[in-house]
Write an enzyme that holds these catalytic residues in place. Structure first.
Site, PDB file in Angstrom:
ATOM      1  N   TYR A  29       0.803  -1.226   0.000  1.00  0.00           N
ATOM      2  CA  TYR A  29       0.000   0.000   0.000  1.00  0.00           C
ATOM      3  C   TYR A  29       0.833   1.272   0.000  1.00  0.00           C
ATOM      4  CZ  TYR A  29       1.176  -0.694   4.900  1.00  0.00           C
ATOM      5  OH  TYR A  29       1.860  -0.924   6.076  1.00  0.00           O
ATOM      6  N   GLY A  30       2.172   1.153   0.023  1.00  0.00           N
ATOM      7  CA  GLY A  30       2.997   2.347   0.149  1.00  0.00           C
ATOM      8  C   GLY A  30       4.173   2.362  -0.798  1.00  0.00           C
ATOM      9  N   THR A  31       5.375   2.393  -0.258  1.00  0.00           N
ATOM     10  CA  THR A  31       6.589   2.554  -1.065  1.00  0.00           C
ATOM     11  C   THR A  31       6.902   1.342  -1.932  1.00  0.00           C
ATOM     12  OG1 THR A  31       8.084   1.747   0.665  1.00  0.00           O
ATOM     13  CG2 THR A  31       7.588   4.129   0.638  1.00  0.00           C
ATOM     14  N   LEU A  32       6.202   0.233  -1.731  1.00  0.00           N
ATOM     15  CA  LEU A  32       6.399  -0.948  -2.576  1.00  0.00           C
ATOM     16  C   LEU A  32       5.515  -0.932  -3.818  1.00  0.00           C
ATOM     17  CD1 LEU A  32       6.647  -3.547   0.300  1.00  0.00           C
ATOM     18  CD2 LEU A  32       8.471  -3.015  -1.335  1.00  0.00           C
ATOM     19  N   GLU A  59      10.682  -4.083   6.233  1.00  0.00           N
ATOM     20  CA  GLU A  59       9.626  -3.618   7.136  1.00  0.00           C
ATOM     21  C   GLU A  59       9.992  -3.804   8.614  1.00  0.00           C
ATOM     22  OE1 GLU A  59       7.495  -1.886   5.803  1.00  0.00           O
ATOM     23  OE2 GLU A  59       7.073  -2.629   3.804  1.00  0.00           O
TER      24      GLU A  59
END
Length: 115
Positions: free
Chosen positions: A8-11, A73
């Site tokens: 949901y983010g930087t990936l 993470e």
């Protein structure tokens, strides 16, 4: 062993850590049920339990990619993994562990559309 992961983010595609998924198979977009909240920590986001839909992507990954993602993470210190239902099957989601650090809510639920 293969796994599914919901990112949901930087990936996500076009974001700073998407290269971690260069060997993964993109399965599609997904919106969670309204059971989470997305926060901006500056360089990256955090998801915790809440009442918001989170927008992201689902990938098919192998054990080596999962290990790399866990290291990125900082599992189990900063984030923990939980399984969620997606249209593609049960996928891992990374949930932030220290809610006291969260104060900038991304109300859209979409990291890629934060302001």
């Amino acid at each position: 062993m293969q796994h599914l992961v919901f990112v949901y983010g930087t990936l996500r595609q076009g974001e700073s850590n998407h290269s971690f998924l260069s060997q993964a198979q993109f399965l599609g977009q997904h919106e969670t049920p309204p059971e989470y909240a997305l926060y901006d920590l500056g360089a990256y986001p955090a998801v915790v339990t809440g009442h918001q839909v989170i927008i992201g992507e689902v990938y098919l990954i192998d054990q080596d990619i999962l290990k790399s993602l866990d290291e990125l993470e900082d599992v189990p210190v900063e984030y923990r993994r939980e399984l969620i239902e997606t249209p593609y099957g049960r996928a891992w989601i990374y949930l932030y562990q220290d809610a006291s650090q969260l104060d900038v809510l991304i109300s859209s639920g979409n990291w890629c559309q934060r302001v």
